[in-house]
Design an enzyme around this catalytic site. Structure first.
Site, PDB file in Angstrom:
ATOM      1  N   ASP A 120       2.069   8.208   7.483  1.00 61.48           N
ATOM      2  CA  ASP A 120       2.902   7.251   6.731  1.00 61.48           C
ATOM      3  C   ASP A 120       2.863   7.653   5.248  1.00 61.48           C
ATOM      4  O   ASP A 120       3.753   8.373   4.771  1.00 61.48           O
ATOM      5  CB  ASP A 120       2.367   5.824   6.964  1.00 61.48           C
ATOM      6  CG  ASP A 120       2.996   4.803   6.028  1.00 61.48           C
ATOM      7  OD1 ASP A 120       4.038   5.102   5.432  1.00 61.48           O
ATOM      8  OD2 ASP A 120       2.451   3.684   5.875  1.00 61.48           O
ATOM      9  N   HIS A 174       8.865  -1.500   9.191  1.00 56.64           N
ATOM     10  CA  HIS A 174       9.123  -2.473   8.121  1.00 56.64           C
ATOM     11  C   HIS A 174       8.256  -2.137   6.910  1.00 56.64           C
ATOM     12  O   HIS A 174       7.457  -1.191   6.949  1.00 56.64           O
ATOM     13  CB  HIS A 174       8.774  -3.879   8.638  1.00 56.64           C
ATOM     14  CG  HIS A 174       7.304  -4.052   8.945  1.00 56.64           C
ATOM     15  ND1 HIS A 174       6.706  -5.272   9.092  1.00 56.64           N
ATOM     16  CD2 HIS A 174       6.313  -3.136   9.115  1.00 56.64           C
ATOM     17  CE1 HIS A 174       5.419  -5.117   9.339  1.00 56.64           C
ATOM     18  NE2 HIS A 174       5.162  -3.832   9.362  1.00 56.64           N
ATOM     19  N   GLU A 178      -4.374  -2.515   9.320  1.00 56.73           N
ATOM     20  CA  GLU A 178      -3.639  -3.130  10.425  1.00 56.73           C
ATOM     21  C   GLU A 178      -4.299  -2.835  11.762  1.00 56.73           C
ATOM     22  O   GLU A 178      -4.495  -1.668  12.117  1.00 56.73           O
ATOM     23  CB  GLU A 178      -2.195  -2.592  10.485  1.00 56.73           C
ATOM     24  CG  GLU A 178      -1.403  -2.859   9.229  1.00 56.73           C
ATOM     25  CD  GLU A 178      -0.001  -2.288   9.304  1.00 56.73           C
ATOM     26  OE1 GLU A 178       0.555  -2.200  10.416  1.00 56.73           O
ATOM     27  OE2 GLU A 178       0.529  -1.908   8.247  1.00 56.73           O
ATOM     28  N   SER A 210       0.873  -1.172   0.000  1.00 61.48           N
ATOM     29  CA  SER A 210       0.000   0.000   0.000  1.00 61.48           C
ATOM     30  C   SER A 210       0.912   1.225   0.000  1.00 61.48           C
ATOM     31  O   SER A 210       1.171   1.824   1.029  1.00 61.48           O
ATOM     32  CB  SER A 210      -0.905  -0.011   1.239  1.00 61.48           C
ATOM     33  OG  SER A 210      -0.134   0.066   2.412  1.00 61.48           O
ATOM     34  N   HIS A 233      -3.246  -5.955   2.776  1.00 64.05           N
ATOM     35  CA  HIS A 233      -2.334  -6.987   3.288  1.00 64.05           C
ATOM     36  C   HIS A 233      -3.018  -8.336   3.504  1.00 64.05           C
ATOM     37  O   HIS A 233      -2.418  -9.268   4.018  1.00 64.05           O
ATOM     38  CB  HIS A 233      -1.695  -6.528   4.602  1.00 64.05           C
ATOM     39  CG  HIS A 233      -0.781  -5.354   4.419  1.00 64.05           C
ATOM     40  ND1 HIS A 233      -0.240  -4.661   5.470  1.00 64.05           N
ATOM     41  CD2 HIS A 233      -0.300  -4.755   3.303  1.00 64.05           C
ATOM     42  CE1 HIS A 233       0.525  -3.673   5.008  1.00 64.05           C
ATOM     43  NE2 HIS A 233       0.490  -3.715   3.690  1.00 64.05           N
ATOM     44  N   GLU A 262      -2.792   5.513  12.394  1.00 60.81           N
ATOM     45  CA  GLU A 262      -1.904   5.869  11.277  1.00 60.81           C
ATOM     46  C   GLU A 262      -2.744   6.064  10.011  1.00 60.81           C
ATOM     47  O   GLU A 262      -3.702   5.327   9.781  1.00 60.81           O
ATOM     48  CB  GLU A 262      -0.917   4.709  11.110  1.00 60.81           C
ATOM     49  CG  GLU A 262       0.076   4.867   9.972  1.00 60.81           C
ATOM     50  CD  GLU A 262       0.967   3.615   9.871  1.00 60.81           C
ATOM     51  OE1 GLU A 262       1.272   2.972  10.904  1.00 60.81           O
ATOM     52  OE2 GLU A 262       1.351   3.273   8.742  1.00 60.81           O
ATOM     53  N   LYS A 283      10.107   4.921   6.916  1.00 60.02           N
ATOM     54  CA  LYS A 283      10.424   3.746   6.086  1.00 60.02           C
ATOM     55  C   LYS A 283      11.552   4.148   5.142  1.00 60.02           C
ATOM     56  O   LYS A 283      11.365   5.032   4.286  1.00 60.02           O
ATOM     57  CB  LYS A 283       9.201   3.349   5.267  1.00 60.02           C
ATOM     58  CG  LYS A 283       8.041   2.764   6.052  1.00 60.02           C
ATOM     59  CD  LYS A 283       6.813   2.677   5.155  1.00 60.02           C
ATOM     60  CE  LYS A 283       5.691   1.860   5.743  1.00 60.02           C
ATOM     61  NZ  LYS A 283       4.426   2.041   4.984  1.00 60.02           N
ATOM     62  N   LYS A 301       7.562  -0.732  14.298  1.00 56.11           N
ATOM     63  CA  LYS A 301       6.436  -1.495  13.761  1.00 56.11           C
ATOM     64  C   LYS A 301       7.015  -2.561  12.853  1.00 56.11           C
ATOM     65  O   LYS A 301       7.604  -2.240  11.817  1.00 56.11           O
ATOM     66  CB  LYS A 301       5.535  -0.508  13.001  1.00 56.11           C
ATOM     67  CG  LYS A 301       4.347  -1.132  12.320  1.00 56.11           C
ATOM     68  CD  LYS A 301       3.401  -0.065  11.805  1.00 56.11           C
ATOM     69  CE  LYS A 301       3.240  -0.192  10.313  1.00 56.11           C
ATOM     70  NZ  LYS A 301       2.041   0.456   9.787  1.00 56.11           N
ATOM     71  N   GLU A 360       1.984  -9.527   7.071  1.00 56.15           N
ATOM     72  CA  GLU A 360       2.817  -9.040   8.174  1.00 56.15           C
ATOM     73  C   GLU A 360       2.712  -9.922   9.408  1.00 56.15           C
ATOM     74  O   GLU A 360       3.090  -9.522  10.504  1.00 56.15           O
ATOM     75  CB  GLU A 360       2.454  -7.587   8.489  1.00 56.15           C
ATOM     76  CG  GLU A 360       2.711  -6.687   7.285  1.00 56.15           C
ATOM     77  CD  GLU A 360       2.533  -5.218   7.568  1.00 56.15           C
ATOM     78  OE1 GLU A 360       1.877  -4.876   8.564  1.00 56.15           O
ATOM     79  OE2 GLU A 360       3.047  -4.415   6.780  1.00 56.15           O
ATOM     80  N   ASP A 368      -3.591   1.042  11.771  1.00 57.72           N
ATOM     81  CA  ASP A 368      -3.136   1.688  10.534  1.00 57.72           C
ATOM     82  C   ASP A 368      -4.276   1.536   9.543  1.00 57.72           C
ATOM     83  O   ASP A 368      -4.547   0.438   9.040  1.00 57.72           O
ATOM     84  CB  ASP A 368      -1.855   1.034   9.989  1.00 57.72           C
ATOM     85  CG  ASP A 368      -1.420   1.680   8.666  1.00 57.72           C
ATOM     86  OD1 ASP A 368      -2.036   2.701   8.267  1.00 57.72           O
ATOM     87  OD2 ASP A 368      -0.476   1.180   8.025  1.00 57.72           O
TER      88      ASP A 368
HETATM   89  C1  PEP Z   1       2.163   0.360   6.119  1.00 58.32           C
HETATM   90  O1  PEP Z   1       1.273   0.805   5.394  1.00 58.32           O
HETATM   91  O2  PEP Z   1       2.446   0.926   7.163  1.00 58.32           O
HETATM   92  C2  PEP Z   1       2.917  -0.831   5.702  1.00 58.32           C
HETATM   93  C3  PEP Z   1       3.921  -1.318   6.448  1.00 58.32           C
HETATM   94  O3  PEP Z   1       2.545  -1.425   4.568  1.00 58.32           O
HETATM   95  P1  PEP Z   1       3.279  -1.328   3.156  1.00 58.32           P
HETATM   96  O4  PEP Z   1       4.681  -1.768   3.350  1.00 58.32           O
HETATM   97  O5  PEP Z   1       2.479  -2.250   2.282  1.00 58.32           O
HETATM   98  O6  PEP Z   1       3.189   0.104   2.721  1.00 58.32           O
HETATM   99 MG    MG Z   2       0.928   2.537   6.920  1.00 58.66          MG
END
Ligand code: PEP
Ligand code: MG
Length: 418
Positions: free
Chosen positions: A310, A363, A163, A41, A154, A283, A335, A386, A204, A241
């Site tokens: 995010d 992650h 999430e 995503s 996911h 999130e 990230k 996370k 995940e 999330d």
């Molecule tokens: C997220 O959205 O926070 C996540 C970890 O998913 P993705 O890596 O698919 O963006």
């Molecule tokens: Mg996210």
């Protein structure tokens, strides 16, 4: 000074079985390697992930072009550079690329090299990786944000929210944080089994039962928390999330059910959930360009919960500055591959900490055995990490690494503030 003598790359595979880039950087006969993760995503402002897009080769997902870029262009430029000059090296990569979203080299080729350089520098200095970032002696360990029910992009169960996570707020050590999470996850499995719901897991590592209502998922978690003997909102907190980019159409959102409703209605539904389930962190409650709604939500929740950007920020300093001015959130998800180099990631973390935001190292849903983010979380005194559930080796590997760090810090190991 230790110089880079060779850089090579290869195509390896991530936790979804998709091709990804591994880079290996050498200084004479010492080398370190790193693997780039990959999201599902993704935010549209993320740095570009270079794939070959040749349908006949790994369904278009191979990364041979990115590998070739490392083996040729990048390897040539980095030869003879000082391994310990991370910023210089990352700036060479940035200059070589020269584009806004790293479309020329690809953030996957750049990041794999950038992380491998950082690891090699630690190896040569003979210090653990976490001691090679910002913090030099007073380390605080992050609270884990464990994704225990997967939905959205996911999983394929029809859950709107991506999430459903737990955070062991009452834990006094990382070891205890893992033990508390273990208990809730195990009890959740028992509850799901009793209800004849699937205990198979999503990308995940969280369960992905065939349920389609957020409330049902939250009630299951609440039951598991109680069954473990914990108080919800005190010992353990529920965090979400939403990944609302995926739930946005024509200024309306389908967060709380499949029906698209207005922002105001979405906020009032959020407020009911926060109250009923004592949710402590949300999130991506709204979409990446919907700055106005983020601010409305901040005002409506009156700083009572953690609001995390995010897809909104994509670990990008310029976007974080906009969010700060707009009062969009009070925390940022970090990230590395959203931005593409270690140096830029550290800059964003520093800025976020200076403006009083919580930093949460994350992650991607497509991960690997690489535990770089565990060291990054400790080495930057980030508040949370996370890394999915206590399930699937690519997720647990990060938690295991923090357990090792905690052990090595001994009595000096303290948990961060929430
Ligand atoms: C997220 O959205 O926070 C996540 C970890 O998913 P993705 O890596 O698919 O963006
Ligand atoms: Mg996210």
């Amino acid at each position: 000074m230790s110089i880079i003598t060779k850089v090579i790359a290869r195509q390896v595979f991530d936790s979804r079985g998709n091709p990804t880039v591994e880079a290996e950087v050498f200084s004479k006969n010492i080398s370190s390697s790193s693997i780039c993760p990959s999201g599902a995503s993704t935010g549209s402002f993320e740095a570009y992930e270079k794939r070959d897009l040749n349908k006949k080769n790994y369904n278009g997902k191979s990364v041979f072009k990115a590998v070739k870029i490392i083996n040729t262009i990048i390897a040539k430029k980095l030869k003879n550079q000082n391994v310990h000059s991370q910023e210089t090296i990352d700036h060479i990569l940035l200059k070589l690329d020269g584009t806004k979203q790293k479309t020329k080299l690809g953030a996957n080729s750049m990041l794999a090299v950038s992380m491998a350089v950082k690891k090699l520098s630690s190896k040569i200095k003979k210090i653990p990786l976490y001691k090679n970032f910002l913090v030099k002696n007073k380390f605080f360990l992050p609270y884990p944000l464990m994704n225990i029910i997967n939905g959205g992009a996911h999983a394929n169960n029809g859950l709107q929210v991506q999430e459903f996570m737990i955070r062991p707020d009452g834990a006094k050590s990382f070891t205890q944080a893992i033990k508390m999470s273990f208990s809730v996850i195990n009890n959740l499995r028992t509850i799901l089994k009793k209800l004849n719901l699937s205990t198979s897991v999503g990308d995940e590592g969280g369960y992905a039962p065939m349920i389609s209502s957020n409330i049902q998922a939250l009630n299951l978690i609440l039951k598991a928390i109680k069954m473990s003997g914990f108080v919800n909102g005190k010992d353990i907190s529920i965090c979400l999330d939403v990944a609302a980019n995926e739930l946005f159409k024509k200024n309306k959102y389908s967060i709380h059910s499949k029906k698209y409703v207005s922002v105001d209605k979405s906020i009032s539904e959020y407020k009911k959930l926060i109250k009923k389930f004592k949710i402590k962190s949300i999130e991506d409650p709204f979409a990446e360009n919907d700055w106005k709604s983020w601010n409305k939500f901040m005002i409506a929740t009156n700083k009572e919960i953690q609001i995390v950007g995010d897809d909104l920020y994509v670990t990008n300093l310029e976007r974080l500055k906009i969010g700060f001015l707009n009062q969009s959130s009070n925390a940022i998800l970090i990230k590395l591959n959203q931005i593409g180099t270690v140096t830029e990631t550290i800059e964003v973390i520093k800025f976020a900490q200076n403006i009083g935001f919580n930093t949460i190292i994350s992650h991607r849903s497509g991960e690997s055995e690489d535990t770089f983010i565990a060291d990054l979380a400790v080495g930057t005194n980030s508040n949370q990490i996370k890394s999915g559930s206590l399930c699937r080796s690519e997720r647990v590997a990060k938690y295991n690494q923090i357990l090792r760090i905690e052990e090595s810090l001994g009595k000096k190991a303290k948990m961060n503030r929430l």
